[in-house]
Design a protein around this motif. Structure first.
Motif, PDB file in Angstrom:
ATOM      1  N   UNK A  85     -11.750 -14.273  19.656  1.00  0.00           N
ATOM      2  CA  UNK A  85     -10.394 -14.793  19.780  1.00  0.00           C
ATOM      3  C   UNK A  85      -9.966 -15.591  18.564  1.00  0.00           C
ATOM      4  N   UNK A  86     -10.908 -16.299  17.953  1.00  0.00           N
ATOM      5  CA  UNK A  86     -10.609 -17.053  16.739  1.00  0.00           C
ATOM      6  C   UNK A  86     -10.398 -16.109  15.562  1.00  0.00           C
ATOM      7  N   UNK A  87     -11.173 -15.029  15.533  1.00  0.00           N
ATOM      8  CA  UNK A  87     -11.142 -14.118  14.383  1.00  0.00           C
ATOM      9  C   UNK A  87      -9.945 -13.174  14.411  1.00  0.00           C
ATOM     10  N   UNK A  88      -9.689 -12.568  15.542  1.00  0.00           N
ATOM     11  CA  UNK A  88      -8.679 -11.513  15.612  1.00  0.00           C
ATOM     12  C   UNK A  88      -7.357 -12.076  16.133  1.00  0.00           C
ATOM     13  N   UNK A  89      -6.588 -12.646  15.214  1.00  0.00           N
ATOM     14  CA  UNK A  89      -5.283 -13.197  15.568  1.00  0.00           C
ATOM     15  C   UNK A  89      -4.207 -12.483  14.759  1.00  0.00           C
ATOM     16  N   UNK A  90      -2.966 -12.586  15.214  1.00  0.00           N
ATOM     17  CA  UNK A  90      -1.853 -11.977  14.477  1.00  0.00           C
ATOM     18  C   UNK A  90      -1.726 -12.592  13.083  1.00  0.00           C
ATOM     19  N   UNK A  91      -1.977 -13.896  12.985  1.00  0.00           N
ATOM     20  CA  UNK A  91      -1.889 -14.569  11.690  1.00  0.00           C
ATOM     21  C   UNK A  91      -2.918 -14.017  10.710  1.00  0.00           C
ATOM     22  N   UNK A  92      -4.148 -13.832  11.187  1.00  0.00           N
ATOM     23  CA  UNK A  92      -5.191 -13.289  10.316  1.00  0.00           C
ATOM     24  C   UNK A  92      -4.900 -11.853   9.902  1.00  0.00           C
ATOM     25  N   UNK A  93      -4.301 -11.094  10.821  1.00  0.00           N
ATOM     26  CA  UNK A  93      -4.007  -9.685  10.535  1.00  0.00           C
ATOM     27  C   UNK A  93      -2.908  -9.523   9.495  1.00  0.00           C
ATOM     28  N   UNK A  94      -2.186 -10.587   9.189  1.00  0.00           N
ATOM     29  CA  UNK A  94      -1.107 -10.518   8.195  1.00  0.00           C
ATOM     30  C   UNK A  94      -1.571 -10.944   6.807  1.00  0.00           C
ATOM     31  N   UNK A  95      -2.837 -11.350   6.676  1.00  0.00           N
ATOM     32  CA  UNK A  95      -3.344 -11.827   5.395  1.00  0.00           C
ATOM     33  C   UNK A  95      -3.724 -10.672   4.478  1.00  0.00           C
ATOM     34  N   UNK A 152      -2.989  -2.211  11.716  1.00  0.00           N
ATOM     35  CA  UNK A 152      -2.021  -3.163  11.171  1.00  0.00           C
ATOM     36  C   UNK A 152      -1.852  -2.969   9.663  1.00  0.00           C
ATOM     37  N   UNK A 153      -2.948  -2.657   9.000  1.00  0.00           N
ATOM     38  CA  UNK A 153      -2.902  -2.453   7.547  1.00  0.00           C
ATOM     39  C   UNK A 153      -2.423  -1.051   7.178  1.00  0.00           C
ATOM     40  N   UNK A 154      -2.786  -0.079   7.975  1.00  0.00           N
ATOM     41  CA  UNK A 154      -2.452   1.312   7.629  1.00  0.00           C
ATOM     42  C   UNK A 154      -1.943   2.054   8.852  1.00  0.00           C
ATOM     43  N   UNK A 155      -0.735   1.722   9.326  1.00  0.00           N
ATOM     44  CA  UNK A 155      -0.198   2.377  10.522  1.00  0.00           C
ATOM     45  C   UNK A 155       0.032   3.870  10.326  1.00  0.00           C
ATOM     46  N   UNK A 156       0.081   4.308   9.061  1.00  0.00           N
ATOM     47  CA  UNK A 156       0.309   5.724   8.790  1.00  0.00           C
ATOM     48  C   UNK A 156      -0.954   6.565   8.953  1.00  0.00           C
ATOM     49  N   UNK A 157      -2.117   5.915   9.073  1.00  0.00           N
ATOM     50  CA  UNK A 157      -3.358   6.681   9.230  1.00  0.00           C
ATOM     51  C   UNK A 157      -3.346   7.441  10.554  1.00  0.00           C
ATOM     52  N   UNK A 158      -3.734   8.718  10.545  1.00  0.00           N
ATOM     53  CA  UNK A 158      -3.880   9.441  11.813  1.00  0.00           C
ATOM     54  C   UNK A 158      -4.889   8.728  12.712  1.00  0.00           C
ATOM     55  N   UNK A 159      -4.711   8.853  13.999  1.00  0.00           N
ATOM     56  CA  UNK A 159      -5.552   8.128  14.956  1.00  0.00           C
ATOM     57  C   UNK A 159      -7.032   8.417  14.763  1.00  0.00           C
ATOM     58  N   UNK A 202     -15.040  -0.643   0.626  1.00  0.00           N
ATOM     59  CA  UNK A 202     -14.827   0.521   1.486  1.00  0.00           C
ATOM     60  C   UNK A 202     -13.406   0.565   2.036  1.00  0.00           C
ATOM     61  N   UNK A 203     -12.902  -0.590   2.476  1.00  0.00           N
ATOM     62  CA  UNK A 203     -11.614  -0.603   3.173  1.00  0.00           C
ATOM     63  C   UNK A 203     -10.409  -0.519   2.231  1.00  0.00           C
ATOM     64  N   UNK A 204     -10.497  -1.113   1.067  1.00  0.00           N
ATOM     65  CA  UNK A 204      -9.325  -1.155   0.183  1.00  0.00           C
ATOM     66  C   UNK A 204      -8.744   0.230  -0.108  1.00  0.00           C
ATOM     67  N   UNK A 205      -9.554   1.221  -0.500  1.00  0.00           N
ATOM     68  CA  UNK A 205      -8.969   2.549  -0.748  1.00  0.00           C
ATOM     69  C   UNK A 205      -8.452   3.227   0.527  1.00  0.00           C
ATOM     70  N   UNK A 206      -9.041   2.863   1.669  1.00  0.00           N
ATOM     71  CA  UNK A 206      -8.686   3.536   2.920  1.00  0.00           C
ATOM     72  C   UNK A 206      -7.428   2.962   3.562  1.00  0.00           C
ATOM     73  N   UNK A 207      -7.252   1.637   3.487  1.00  0.00           N
ATOM     74  CA  UNK A 207      -6.140   1.020   4.220  1.00  0.00           C
ATOM     75  C   UNK A 207      -5.252   0.146   3.341  1.00  0.00           C
ATOM     76  N   UNK A 208      -5.611  -0.025   2.073  1.00  0.00           N
ATOM     77  CA  UNK A 208      -4.824  -0.893   1.208  1.00  0.00           C
ATOM     78  C   UNK A 208      -5.285  -2.327   1.297  1.00  0.00           C
ATOM     79  N   UNK A 209      -4.700  -3.166   0.483  1.00  0.00           N
ATOM     80  CA  UNK A 209      -5.124  -4.569   0.427  1.00  0.00           C
ATOM     81  C   UNK A 209      -4.110  -5.531   1.043  1.00  0.00           C
ATOM     82  N   UNK A 210      -2.988  -5.003   1.511  1.00  0.00           N
ATOM     83  CA  UNK A 210      -1.986  -5.840   2.157  1.00  0.00           C
ATOM     84  C   UNK A 210      -1.642  -5.250   3.524  1.00  0.00           C
ATOM     85  N   UNK A 211      -1.489  -6.129   4.514  1.00  0.00           N
ATOM     86  CA  UNK A 211      -1.055  -5.653   5.827  1.00  0.00           C
ATOM     87  C   UNK A 211       0.355  -5.059   5.708  1.00  0.00           C
ATOM     88  N   UNK A 212       0.626  -4.057   6.497  1.00  0.00           N
ATOM     89  CA  UNK A 212       1.929  -3.377   6.426  1.00  0.00           C
ATOM     90  C   UNK A 212       3.075  -4.364   6.611  1.00  0.00           C
TER      91      UNK A 212
END
Length: 216
Positions: A85-95, A152-159, A202-212
């Motif tokens: 709960x501390x880790x996965x917050x909307x605020x953290x997901x926007x960083x 949140x970072x890559x909403x365009x990624x297929x499921x 690993x994640x930067x090329x896959x989802x980018x470095x900024x939340x959408x």
């Protein structure tokens, strides 16, 4: 002292508080014993000795080693949910990705550093099913949170790709955690840095470095 004072029972809340302190003492002793010699080799006598109490005192609260493991696993699982709960917050997901990895990973790493007994129990082949089942449910919930975060970072990624990226990131985290927990001091800190670098790489090329939500 009057007769009514002699006959008056002890304060129920005080008795309850004493009982809870004794239970916590026994659980901490059990965690120490499980980590030191493994769940399979542990016994109620060894746990009682570690706690500095008689076996009879232990049996007032727990009928056997399995009951101790179930209670310990239940409490640790609740604490781990709190860490999520501390880790996965909307605020953290926007960083930005690097900052997000710090604020998400640090509470999860700290929980595992503080409670190595959880992995000890999960790895044991004869740990009570209630412990492993509850951990499996928590594991699935954590994977789902990771997948939501990636979305949140890559909403365009297929499921299906989002699921694969989440599963791979989670696998990298678990592998890194093993190395972190097997070291201490400066080496442990160095492995924490390496794990974060690995996940970022690993994640930067896959989802980018900024939340959408933060992109312009």
């Amino acid at each position: 002292m009057t007769e009514s004072q002699v006959d008056r029972p002890a304060n129920p809340r005080r008795r309850q508080a004493r009982g809870e302190r004794r239970i916590q003492q026994l659980l901490e002793a059990a965690a120490s014993v499980f980590c030191r010699i493994g769940y399979t080799s542990a016994s109620t006598n060894a746990i009682a000795r570690e706690a500095g109490v008689s076996p009879g005192t232990l049996y007032q609260f727990f009928p056997n080693k399995e009951a101790i493991a179930v209670e310990l696993g239940d409490r640790l699982t609740r604490q781990m949910r709190d860490a999520h709960g501390v880790a996965f917050t909307d605020e953290n997901a926007a960083l930005p990705l690097g900052e997000m990895l710090d604020v998400v990973l640090d509470p999860l790493i700290e929980f595992n550093r503080a409670n190595p007994v959880l992995l000890t129990l999960i790895r044991s082949s004869d740990t009570p099913g209630a412990v492993t089942e509850e951990h499996a449910a928590l594991h699935a919930a954590l994977q789902a949170r990771v997948e939501e975060l990636i979305g949140t970072y890559a909403p365009e990624l297929p499921a299906e790709r989002r699921t694969r990226v989440a599963n791979m990131a989670f696998a990298l985290f678990k592998a890194g955690l093993e190395l972190i927990l097997s070291h201490e001091g400066e080496e442990q800190a160095a492995y924490i840095t390496e794990m974060k670098a690995c996940l970022y790489g690993y994640l930067a090329p896959a989802i980018g470095t900024e939340a959408a939500s933060a992109r312009h």
